[in-house]
Design a protein around this motif. Structure first.
Motif, mmCIF file in Angstrom:
data_model
loop_
_atom_site.group_PDB
_atom_site.id
_atom_site.type_symbol
_atom_site.label_atom_id
_atom_site.label_comp_id
_atom_site.label_asym_id
_atom_site.label_seq_id
_atom_site.Cartn_x
_atom_site.Cartn_y
_atom_site.Cartn_z
ATOM 1 N N HIS A 61 0.859 -1.298 0.200
ATOM 2 C CA HIS A 61 0.092 -0.109 0.050
ATOM 3 C C HIS A 61 0.927 1.337 -0.003
ATOM 4 N N ASP A 65 5.812 4.614 4.923
ATOM 5 C CA ASP A 65 6.733 3.880 5.458
ATOM 6 C C ASP A 65 6.912 2.560 4.571
ATOM 7 N N HIS A 66 6.112 2.524 3.537
ATOM 8 C CA HIS A 66 6.261 1.337 2.476
ATOM 9 C C HIS A 66 6.809 1.817 1.242
ATOM 10 N N ASP A 180 0.402 -4.083 5.972
ATOM 11 C CA ASP A 180 -0.127 -3.622 7.221
ATOM 12 C C ASP A 180 -1.616 -4.200 6.972
ATOM 13 N N HIS A 228 8.171 -4.699 10.210
ATOM 14 C CA HIS A 228 7.170 -3.643 10.499
ATOM 15 C C HIS A 228 6.785 -3.374 11.736
#
Ligand SMILES: [Zn+2]
Length: 263
Positions: A61, A65-66, A180, A228
């Motif tokens: 997504h 942070d990705h 996530d 994560h």
């Protein structure tokens, strides 16, 4: 396949010794990425991975942070091609596939890249596409299947899912990446009849609760790992490793940046 944890942090405040989440997979002489958090390119290159062997990048997504390291990853691949001692270099004429659930985010990054150096001209190409549930990638060495999750809640009618969990298979081995997620229960269909490694996030979920679920559901998971990681996990990994092992009756993995793992 061989995994390298380039970054193992959730989207929390900057954390000593840990970057935002990204995992590299080496399979069949190629390199693949699941998520591309900050600094994934420098971590990969200095960690000995050949960025010019990159075949595909899968984004779960488009939270920062990705994807924060995604433009820099492509930029570094281009730079390494320009300075490669042998020409044509390994990427010349090839296509790197980017599978991302929100193409608009990538188009913004590409716009930025075109204003960095040389118009971002490449002697290789990028094939970027959105994806939905089902198989999103397959080559001779690796296949990836996606299943939406509720990290962003449930979309309005007619709107696409924008957050996914992924199952990666290579040479008869399998890894499920939570991305996530709304919860571990959402991953059950991706685990299916079994997976060799389940990588669950602890940015929104607790290690003990996940271990309890996996135990009580008898989820057929060869190894349970966590990445994560949120502050609660980072603060005391050793205690959580012990707590998880007590619940599950076998060792768990809480990944650190730089860890490599043969699956
Ligand atoms: Zn995240």
């Amino acid at each position: 396949m061989r995994l390298t944890f380039l970054g193992t942090s959730s989207g929390t405040e900057p954390w000593p010794g840990s970057r935002h989440v990204s995992t590299a997979i080496e399979a069949g002489g190629g390199v693949y990425f699941v998520d591309a958090g900050e600094g994934c390119s420098v971590a990969a290159h200095l960690g000995g991975l050949d960025l010019l062997a990159t075949r595909a990048i899968f984004i779960t997504h488009t939270h920062m942070d990705h994807v924060g390291g995604l433009p820099n990853l492509f930029w570094t691949m281009r730079k390494l091609g320009l300075i490669a001692p042998v020409k044509p270099h390994a990427l010349t004429g090839r296509t790197v596939r980017l599978r991302i659930p929100f193409l608009t985010a990538w188009e913004g990054m590409l716009q930025m890249l075109r204003h960095t150096q040389g118009g971002f001209a490449l002697d290789w190409s990028i094939d970027a596409a959105e994806y939905a549930d089902g198989e999103i990638f397959r080559d001779d060495h690796l296949a990836v299947r996606a299943l939406h999750n509720t990290h962003f809640g449930t979309p309005e009618p007619g709107q696409p899912w924008r957050a996914f969990s992924l199952r990666v298979e290579s040479a008869g081995r399998s890894v499920v990446f939570s991305g996530d997620t709304g919860g571990i229960a959402e991953l059950v269909p991706l685990v299916g009849d079994g997976c060799d490694l389940l990588l669950m996030e602890t940015g929104h979920h607790r290690v003990e609760e996940v271990c309890t679920f996996v135990r009580d559901a008898a989820l057929p998971v060869g190894r349970l790992g966590f990445t994560h990681n949120g502050p609660a996990t980072m603060r005391d990994k050793e205690a959580l490793r012990r707590a998880g092992a007590d619940i599950l009756g076998r060792d768990i993995l809480i990944a650190d940046d730089g860890l490599t793992l043969e699956v």
